[in-house]
Design a protein around this motif. Structure first.
Motif, PDB file in Angstrom:
ATOM      1  N   SER A   1     -30.942 -34.756 -15.748  1.00 40.26           N
ATOM      2  CA  SER A   1     -29.567 -34.894 -16.225  1.00 40.26           C
ATOM      3  C   SER A   1     -28.663 -35.404 -15.109  1.00 40.26           C
ATOM      4  O   SER A   1     -28.723 -34.904 -13.979  1.00 40.26           O
ATOM      5  N   PRO A   2     -27.799 -36.366 -15.408  1.00 39.27           N
ATOM      6  CA  PRO A   2     -26.850 -36.858 -14.399  1.00 39.27           C
ATOM      7  C   PRO A   2     -25.618 -35.960 -14.322  1.00 39.27           C
ATOM      8  O   PRO A   2     -25.375 -35.125 -15.193  1.00 39.27           O
ATOM      9  N   LEU A   3     -24.853 -36.145 -13.263  1.00 35.28           N
ATOM     10  CA  LEU A   3     -23.573 -35.461 -13.100  1.00 35.28           C
ATOM     11  C   LEU A   3     -22.464 -36.497 -12.981  1.00 35.28           C
ATOM     12  O   LEU A   3     -22.696 -37.603 -12.499  1.00 35.28           O
ATOM     13  N   ALA A   4     -21.267 -36.114 -13.380  1.00 37.09           N
ATOM     14  CA  ALA A   4     -20.108 -36.979 -13.193  1.00 37.09           C
ATOM     15  C   ALA A   4     -19.314 -36.566 -11.958  1.00 37.09           C
ATOM     16  O   ALA A   4     -18.473 -37.309 -11.474  1.00 37.09           O
ATOM     17  N   GLN A   5     -19.607 -35.353 -11.458  1.00 36.55           N
ATOM     18  CA  GLN A   5     -18.959 -34.833 -10.264  1.00 36.55           C
ATOM     19  C   GLN A   5     -19.821 -33.681  -9.739  1.00 36.55           C
ATOM     20  O   GLN A   5     -20.758 -33.237 -10.400  1.00 36.55           O
ATOM     21  N   LYS A   6     -19.506 -33.190  -8.552  1.00 33.19           N
ATOM     22  CA  LYS A   6     -20.221 -32.029  -8.052  1.00 33.19           C
ATOM     23  C   LYS A   6     -19.924 -30.828  -8.946  1.00 33.19           C
ATOM     24  O   LYS A   6     -18.835 -30.718  -9.514  1.00 33.19           O
TER      25      LYS A   6
ATOM     26  N   VAL B   1     -29.439 -43.012  -9.372  1.00 34.15           N
ATOM     27  CA  VAL B   1     -28.760 -42.168  -8.374  1.00 34.15           C
ATOM     28  C   VAL B   1     -27.365 -42.694  -8.061  1.00 34.15           C
ATOM     29  O   VAL B   1     -26.372 -41.964  -8.131  1.00 34.15           O
ATOM     30  N   GLY B   2     -27.285 -43.981  -7.707  1.00 36.67           N
ATOM     31  CA  GLY B   2     -26.039 -44.542  -7.199  1.00 36.67           C
ATOM     32  C   GLY B   2     -24.994 -44.868  -8.236  1.00 36.67           C
ATOM     33  O   GLY B   2     -23.804 -44.930  -7.918  1.00 36.67           O
ATOM     34  N   GLN B   3     -25.411 -45.051  -9.490  1.00 30.09           N
ATOM     35  CA  GLN B   3     -24.448 -45.397 -10.542  1.00 30.09           C
ATOM     36  C   GLN B   3     -24.332 -44.332 -11.625  1.00 30.09           C
ATOM     37  O   GLN B   3     -23.234 -44.046 -12.100  1.00 30.09           O
ATOM     38  N   GLU B   4     -25.470 -43.737 -12.005  1.00 25.08           N
ATOM     39  CA  GLU B   4     -25.457 -42.789 -13.125  1.00 25.08           C
ATOM     40  C   GLU B   4     -25.239 -41.351 -12.694  1.00 25.08           C
ATOM     41  O   GLU B   4     -24.902 -40.500 -13.522  1.00 25.08           O
ATOM     42  N   GLY B   5     -25.446 -41.049 -11.389  1.00 21.49           N
ATOM     43  CA  GLY B   5     -25.136 -39.716 -10.893  1.00 21.49           C
ATOM     44  C   GLY B   5     -26.264 -38.695 -10.923  1.00 21.49           C
ATOM     45  O   GLY B   5     -26.006 -37.485 -10.907  1.00 21.49           O
TER      46      GLY B   5
ATOM     47  N   ILE C   1     -26.795 -48.479  -0.533  1.00 16.30           N
ATOM     48  CA  ILE C   1     -25.738 -47.534  -0.158  1.00 16.30           C
ATOM     49  C   ILE C   1     -24.903 -47.274  -1.407  1.00 16.30           C
ATOM     50  O   ILE C   1     -24.600 -48.206  -2.162  1.00 16.30           O
ATOM     51  N   TYR C   2     -24.540 -46.022  -1.618  1.00 14.80           N
ATOM     52  CA  TYR C   2     -23.659 -45.727  -2.757  1.00 14.80           C
ATOM     53  C   TYR C   2     -22.521 -44.801  -2.350  1.00 14.80           C
ATOM     54  O   TYR C   2     -22.663 -43.990  -1.434  1.00 14.80           O
ATOM     55  N   ALA C   3     -21.391 -44.966  -3.039  1.00 13.63           N
ATOM     56  CA  ALA C   3     -20.241 -44.087  -2.825  1.00 13.63           C
ATOM     57  C   ALA C   3     -20.514 -42.757  -3.517  1.00 13.63           C
ATOM     58  O   ALA C   3     -20.954 -42.725  -4.663  1.00 13.63           O
ATOM     59  N   THR C   4     -20.278 -41.648  -2.821  1.00 10.39           N
ATOM     60  CA  THR C   4     -20.530 -40.341  -3.399  1.00 10.39           C
ATOM     61  C   THR C   4     -19.325 -39.876  -4.220  1.00 10.39           C
ATOM     62  O   THR C   4     -18.257 -40.494  -4.207  1.00 10.39           O
ATOM     63  N   PHE C   5     -19.513 -38.764  -4.932  1.00 16.15           N
ATOM     64  CA  PHE C   5     -18.491 -38.314  -5.875  1.00 16.15           C
ATOM     65  C   PHE C   5     -17.128 -38.081  -5.227  1.00 16.15           C
ATOM     66  O   PHE C   5     -16.096 -38.331  -5.843  1.00 16.15           O
ATOM     67  N   GLY C   6     -17.113 -37.614  -3.983  1.00  9.75           N
ATOM     68  CA  GLY C   6     -15.847 -37.255  -3.357  1.00  9.75           C
ATOM     69  C   GLY C   6     -15.011 -38.413  -2.875  1.00  9.75           C
ATOM     70  O   GLY C   6     -13.866 -38.224  -2.457  1.00  9.75           O
ATOM     71  N   ASP C   7     -15.543 -39.635  -2.930  1.00  9.39           N
ATOM     72  CA  ASP C   7     -14.775 -40.751  -2.381  1.00  9.39           C
ATOM     73  C   ASP C   7     -13.745 -41.271  -3.381  1.00  9.39           C
ATOM     74  O   ASP C   7     -14.020 -41.401  -4.570  1.00  9.39           O
TER      75      ASP C   7
ATOM     76  N   PHE D   1     -31.248 -31.375  -0.936  1.00 10.72           N
ATOM     77  CA  PHE D   1     -31.125 -32.240  -2.116  1.00 10.72           C
ATOM     78  C   PHE D   1     -29.783 -32.948  -2.068  1.00 10.72           C
ATOM     79  O   PHE D   1     -28.810 -32.450  -1.506  1.00 10.72           O
ATOM     80  N   PHE D   2     -29.768 -34.140  -2.620  1.00 19.14           N
ATOM     81  CA  PHE D   2     -28.594 -35.003  -2.551  1.00 19.14           C
ATOM     82  C   PHE D   2     -28.045 -35.265  -3.946  1.00 19.14           C
ATOM     83  O   PHE D   2     -28.812 -35.566  -4.880  1.00 19.14           O
ATOM     84  N   TYR D   3     -26.724 -35.155  -4.075  1.00 19.23           N
ATOM     85  CA  TYR D   3     -26.086 -35.550  -5.331  1.00 19.23           C
ATOM     86  C   TYR D   3     -26.086 -37.070  -5.446  1.00 19.23           C
ATOM     87  O   TYR D   3     -26.123 -37.790  -4.445  1.00 19.23           O
TER      88      TYR D   3
END
Length: 266
Positions: free
Chosen positions: A11-16, A47-51, A105-111, A171-173
Protein backbone atom coordinates in the motif's frame (compact mmCIF):
# COMPACT_ATOMS: atom_id res chain seq x y z
CA UNK A 1 15.45 -6.65 -18.90
CA UNK A 2 17.12 -7.00 -15.49
CA UNK A 3 14.98 -7.25 -12.36
CA UNK A 4 15.55 -5.50 -9.05
CA UNK A 5 15.09 -7.57 -5.85
CA UNK A 6 13.34 -5.46 -3.20
CA UNK A 7 10.95 -5.52 -0.26
CA UNK A 8 8.30 -2.89 -0.95
CA UNK A 9 5.00 -2.08 0.78
CA UNK A 10 1.79 -3.20 -0.96
CA UNK A 11 0.00 0.00 0.00
CA UNK A 12 1.28 3.50 -0.83
CA UNK A 13 1.19 6.51 1.47
CA UNK A 14 0.37 10.12 0.67
CA UNK A 15 2.28 11.36 3.72
CA UNK A 16 4.13 9.99 6.74
CA UNK A 17 1.83 8.27 9.27
CA UNK A 18 0.31 10.83 11.61
CA UNK A 19 -0.14 8.52 14.60
CA UNK A 20 1.76 5.70 16.27
CA UNK A 21 -0.94 3.16 15.39
CA UNK A 22 -0.79 4.09 11.69
CA UNK A 23 3.01 3.93 11.79
CA UNK A 24 3.05 0.48 13.41
CA UNK A 25 0.42 -0.82 11.00
CA UNK A 26 2.32 0.36 7.94
CA UNK A 27 5.65 -0.90 9.32
CA UNK A 28 4.17 -4.36 9.99
CA UNK A 29 2.71 -4.50 6.49
CA UNK A 30 6.09 -3.63 4.98
CA UNK A 31 8.11 -6.07 7.11
CA UNK A 32 5.71 -8.92 6.33
CA UNK A 33 5.75 -8.21 2.58
CA UNK A 34 7.26 -10.81 0.30
CA UNK A 35 10.47 -10.00 -1.56
CA UNK A 36 9.58 -8.81 -5.07
CA UNK A 37 11.40 -8.82 -8.37
CA UNK A 38 10.55 -5.73 -10.42
CA UNK A 39 12.29 -3.53 -12.95
CA UNK A 40 14.29 -0.62 -11.66
CA UNK A 41 12.03 1.82 -13.48
CA UNK A 42 8.95 0.30 -11.84
CA UNK A 43 10.62 0.41 -8.42
CA UNK A 44 11.49 4.10 -8.89
CA UNK A 45 7.95 4.94 -10.02
CA UNK A 46 6.26 3.10 -7.15
CA UNK A 47 8.58 4.59 -4.52
CA UNK A 48 9.34 8.04 -5.92
CA UNK A 49 5.93 8.92 -7.35
CA UNK A 50 3.29 6.66 -5.80
CA UNK A 51 4.62 6.71 -2.22
CA UNK A 52 5.39 3.05 -1.48
CA UNK A 53 7.86 2.38 1.36
CA UNK A 54 10.78 -0.06 1.07
CA UNK A 55 13.45 -1.77 3.16
CA UNK A 56 17.16 -1.00 2.94
CA UNK A 57 17.86 -4.76 2.80
CA UNK A 58 15.83 -7.88 2.21
CA UNK A 59 15.31 -9.84 5.42
CA UNK A 60 14.71 -13.42 6.50
CA UNK A 61 13.47 -14.58 9.88
CA UNK A 62 10.68 -14.01 12.34
CA UNK A 63 12.52 -11.24 14.20
CA UNK A 64 13.09 -8.12 12.12
CA UNK A 65 16.41 -6.51 13.09
CA UNK A 66 19.83 -5.64 11.65
CA UNK A 67 20.99 -9.25 12.00
CA UNK A 68 18.05 -10.61 9.99
CA UNK A 69 19.20 -8.81 6.82
CA UNK A 70 20.26 -11.21 4.05
CA UNK A 71 21.05 -9.15 0.95
CA UNK A 72 20.68 -5.79 -0.79
CA UNK A 73 20.99 -4.34 -4.29
CA UNK A 74 20.95 -0.58 -3.76
CA UNK A 75 22.27 2.18 -1.52
CA UNK A 76 19.90 4.86 -0.18
CA UNK A 77 21.12 8.24 1.07
CA UNK A 78 18.74 10.50 2.99
CA UNK A 79 18.99 14.29 3.06
CA UNK A 80 17.00 16.91 4.95
CA UNK A 81 17.97 20.35 6.20
CA UNK A 82 19.25 20.43 9.78
CA UNK A 83 22.22 22.61 10.62
CA UNK A 84 23.20 22.82 6.96
CA UNK A 85 21.26 21.98 3.80
CA UNK A 86 22.41 20.61 0.47
CA UNK A 87 20.49 20.40 -2.81
CA UNK A 88 20.17 17.37 -5.12
CA UNK A 89 22.16 19.32 -7.70
CA UNK A 90 25.06 19.70 -5.26
CA UNK A 91 24.88 16.02 -4.30
CA UNK A 92 25.10 15.02 -7.96
CA UNK A 93 28.05 17.35 -8.48
CA UNK A 94 29.92 15.70 -5.60
CA UNK A 95 29.09 12.19 -6.81
CA UNK A 96 30.12 12.91 -10.38
CA UNK A 97 33.32 14.57 -9.22
CA UNK A 98 34.16 11.21 -7.63
CA UNK A 99 33.27 9.26 -10.78
CA UNK A 100 29.87 8.22 -9.38
CA UNK A 101 26.23 9.00 -10.10
CA UNK A 102 22.72 8.40 -8.76
CA UNK A 103 20.22 5.99 -10.33
CA UNK A 104 17.27 8.12 -9.25
CA UNK A 105 16.42 10.84 -6.73
CA UNK A 106 12.99 11.67 -5.35
CA UNK A 107 11.54 14.41 -3.18
CA UNK A 108 10.30 13.03 0.14
CA UNK A 109 6.95 13.79 1.75
CA UNK A 110 8.26 16.60 3.95
CA UNK A 111 9.58 18.75 1.13
CA UNK A 112 7.64 21.87 0.12
CA UNK A 113 10.03 23.19 -2.51
CA UNK A 114 9.30 21.20 -5.69
CA UNK A 115 9.10 23.89 -8.37
CA UNK A 116 10.42 24.66 -11.83
CA UNK A 117 13.97 23.60 -10.89
CA UNK A 118 13.61 20.82 -8.29
CA UNK A 119 17.25 19.73 -8.47
CA UNK A 120 18.23 23.09 -6.98
CA UNK A 121 15.11 23.84 -4.91
CA UNK A 122 14.27 20.57 -3.14
CA UNK A 123 15.82 20.24 0.33
CA UNK A 124 14.28 16.96 1.57
CA UNK A 125 15.09 14.11 -0.78
CA UNK A 126 16.46 10.59 -1.11
CA UNK A 127 19.22 9.42 -3.42
CA UNK A 128 19.04 5.79 -4.60
CA UNK A 129 22.11 4.16 -6.15
CA UNK A 130 21.54 0.77 -7.77
CA UNK A 131 24.29 -1.84 -7.55
CA UNK A 132 25.34 -3.98 -10.50
CA UNK A 133 24.36 -7.18 -8.67
CA UNK A 134 22.57 -8.35 -5.56
CA UNK A 135 24.99 -8.57 -2.63
CA UNK A 136 24.74 -11.04 0.22
CA UNK A 137 25.48 -9.69 3.71
CA UNK A 138 27.92 -12.49 4.66
CA UNK A 139 30.19 -11.72 1.70
CA UNK A 140 30.83 -8.17 2.98
CA UNK A 141 31.35 -9.00 6.65
CA UNK A 142 27.72 -8.92 7.76
CA UNK A 143 26.05 -5.94 9.43
CA UNK A 144 29.35 -4.26 10.23
CA UNK A 145 30.49 -4.47 6.61
CA UNK A 146 27.18 -2.94 5.44
CA UNK A 147 27.59 -0.06 7.87
CA UNK A 148 31.20 0.36 6.78
CA UNK A 149 30.12 1.15 3.23
CA UNK A 150 28.30 4.24 4.50
CA UNK A 151 30.84 5.25 7.14
CA UNK A 152 33.85 4.99 4.84
CA UNK A 153 32.53 5.84 1.39
CA UNK A 154 29.47 8.08 1.62
CA UNK A 155 29.55 9.89 4.97
CA UNK A 156 32.94 11.50 4.19
CA UNK A 157 31.43 12.84 0.97
CA UNK A 158 28.21 14.01 2.65
CA UNK A 159 28.71 14.98 6.30
CA UNK A 160 25.11 16.26 6.53
CA UNK A 161 23.40 13.08 5.31
CA UNK A 162 21.24 11.08 7.72
CA UNK A 163 23.62 8.73 9.59
CA UNK A 164 20.82 6.20 10.22
CA UNK A 165 20.88 5.16 6.55
CA UNK A 166 23.59 2.63 7.41
CA UNK A 167 21.27 0.36 9.43
CA UNK A 168 20.28 -2.80 7.49
CA UNK A 169 16.91 -2.75 9.29
CA UNK A 170 16.16 0.80 8.14
CA UNK A 171 13.01 1.34 6.11
CA UNK A 172 12.42 4.32 3.87
CA UNK A 173 9.19 6.11 3.06
CA UNK A 174 8.39 6.81 -0.55
CA UNK A 175 7.88 10.27 -1.98
CA UNK A 176 5.83 12.43 -4.24
CA UNK A 177 8.07 13.33 -7.17
CA UNK A 178 10.98 11.84 -9.13
CA UNK A 179 13.44 14.66 -9.76
CA UNK A 180 16.38 12.77 -11.31
CA UNK A 181 16.53 9.51 -13.29
CA UNK A 182 19.48 7.62 -14.77
CA UNK A 183 18.43 3.97 -14.92
CA UNK A 184 21.51 2.95 -16.88
CA UNK A 185 23.73 3.71 -13.90
CA UNK A 186 24.88 0.79 -11.71
CA UNK A 187 27.59 1.09 -9.08
CA UNK A 188 30.09 -1.77 -9.33
CA UNK A 189 29.91 -3.80 -6.11
CA UNK A 190 33.55 -4.95 -6.16
CA UNK A 191 34.70 -1.36 -6.55
CA UNK A 192 32.46 -0.27 -3.66
CA UNK A 193 33.67 -3.06 -1.38
CA UNK A 194 37.28 -2.31 -2.22
CA UNK A 195 36.92 1.34 -1.20
CA UNK A 196 35.04 0.40 1.98
CA UNK A 197 37.56 -2.25 3.01
CA UNK A 198 40.54 0.00 2.40
CA UNK A 199 39.16 2.78 4.58
CA UNK A 200 37.23 0.72 7.14
CA UNK A 201 37.12 2.62 10.45
CA UNK A 202 35.28 0.12 12.67
CA UNK A 203 37.40 -1.30 15.46
CA UNK A 204 36.01 -4.83 15.38
CA UNK A 205 38.78 -7.41 15.59
CA UNK A 206 36.51 -9.83 13.75
CA UNK A 207 36.18 -7.50 10.78
CA UNK A 208 39.91 -6.82 10.69
CA UNK A 209 40.51 -10.57 10.44
CA UNK A 210 38.04 -10.74 7.55
CA UNK A 211 39.53 -7.78 5.67
CA UNK A 212 42.18 -9.74 3.74
CA UNK A 213 39.70 -12.49 2.90
CA UNK A 214 37.17 -9.89 1.72
CA UNK A 215 39.67 -8.20 -0.56
CA UNK A 216 41.06 -11.49 -1.87
CA UNK A 217 37.55 -12.75 -2.61
CA UNK A 218 37.05 -9.79 -4.93
CA UNK A 219 40.40 -10.26 -6.69
CA UNK A 220 41.87 -7.10 -5.20
CA UNK A 221 45.61 -6.83 -4.69
CA UNK A 222 46.51 -6.14 -1.09
CA UNK A 223 49.74 -6.23 0.88
CA UNK A 224 50.58 -5.34 4.45
CA UNK A 225 52.45 -2.05 4.65
CA UNK A 226 56.08 -2.62 5.67
CA UNK A 227 57.45 -0.96 8.78
CA UNK A 228 59.39 2.07 7.61
CA UNK A 229 62.04 3.76 9.69
CA UNK A 230 61.27 7.46 9.96
CA UNK A 231 63.90 9.52 8.18
CA UNK A 232 63.98 13.24 7.54
CA UNK A 233 64.22 14.02 3.84
CA UNK A 234 64.88 17.54 2.66
CA UNK A 235 63.36 18.32 -0.74
CA UNK A 236 64.06 21.41 -2.73
CA UNK A 237 61.30 23.37 -4.45
CA UNK A 238 62.45 21.84 -7.75
CA UNK A 239 62.07 18.34 -6.26
CA UNK A 240 58.48 19.06 -5.22
CA UNK A 241 57.59 20.52 -8.61
CA UNK A 242 59.02 17.47 -10.35
CA UNK A 243 57.13 15.05 -8.05
CA UNK A 244 53.84 16.86 -8.57
CA UNK A 245 54.31 16.80 -12.34
CA UNK A 246 55.02 13.05 -12.27
CA UNK A 247 52.18 12.01 -9.91
CA UNK A 248 48.81 13.73 -10.59
CA UNK A 249 47.39 12.31 -7.35
CA UNK A 250 50.04 14.15 -5.33
CA UNK A 251 49.39 17.36 -7.22
CA UNK A 252 45.61 17.03 -6.72
CA UNK A 253 46.15 16.42 -3.00
CA UNK A 254 48.27 19.54 -2.47
CA UNK A 255 45.92 21.58 -4.68
CA UNK A 256 42.84 20.54 -2.70
CA UNK A 257 41.47 18.51 -5.60
CA UNK A 258 42.00 15.07 -4.04
CA UNK A 259 39.37 12.52 -5.04
CA UNK A 260 38.27 9.50 -3.06
CA UNK A 261 37.91 7.57 -6.32
CA UNK A 262 41.07 8.85 -8.03
CA UNK A 263 42.03 6.86 -11.16
CA UNK A 264 45.53 6.14 -9.88
CA UNK A 265 44.26 4.42 -6.72
CA UNK A 266 42.85 1.34 -8.44
Amino acid sequence: MSLFTVTISPSPLAQKPTSESLFLSHRSELIESAISEITLEDFARRVGQEGHSYLACNHNGSKFCNNSAINFCFISLDFEPKNESISPFEVLEILKNEGLDATFIYATFGDKNVGNDPLKQVLRFRVVIALDRITELPEIGGVEGFKGIFVNVFEPLFPTMDRNCKDPARFFYGGKSLIYENYDYRLNVDFLLYKSAMFHSFGSANFKKQKKELIARHSIKYAEQPTIKKTKIRWSEEDWMFARSEWPLLDDFFSGRGKLFHDSLY
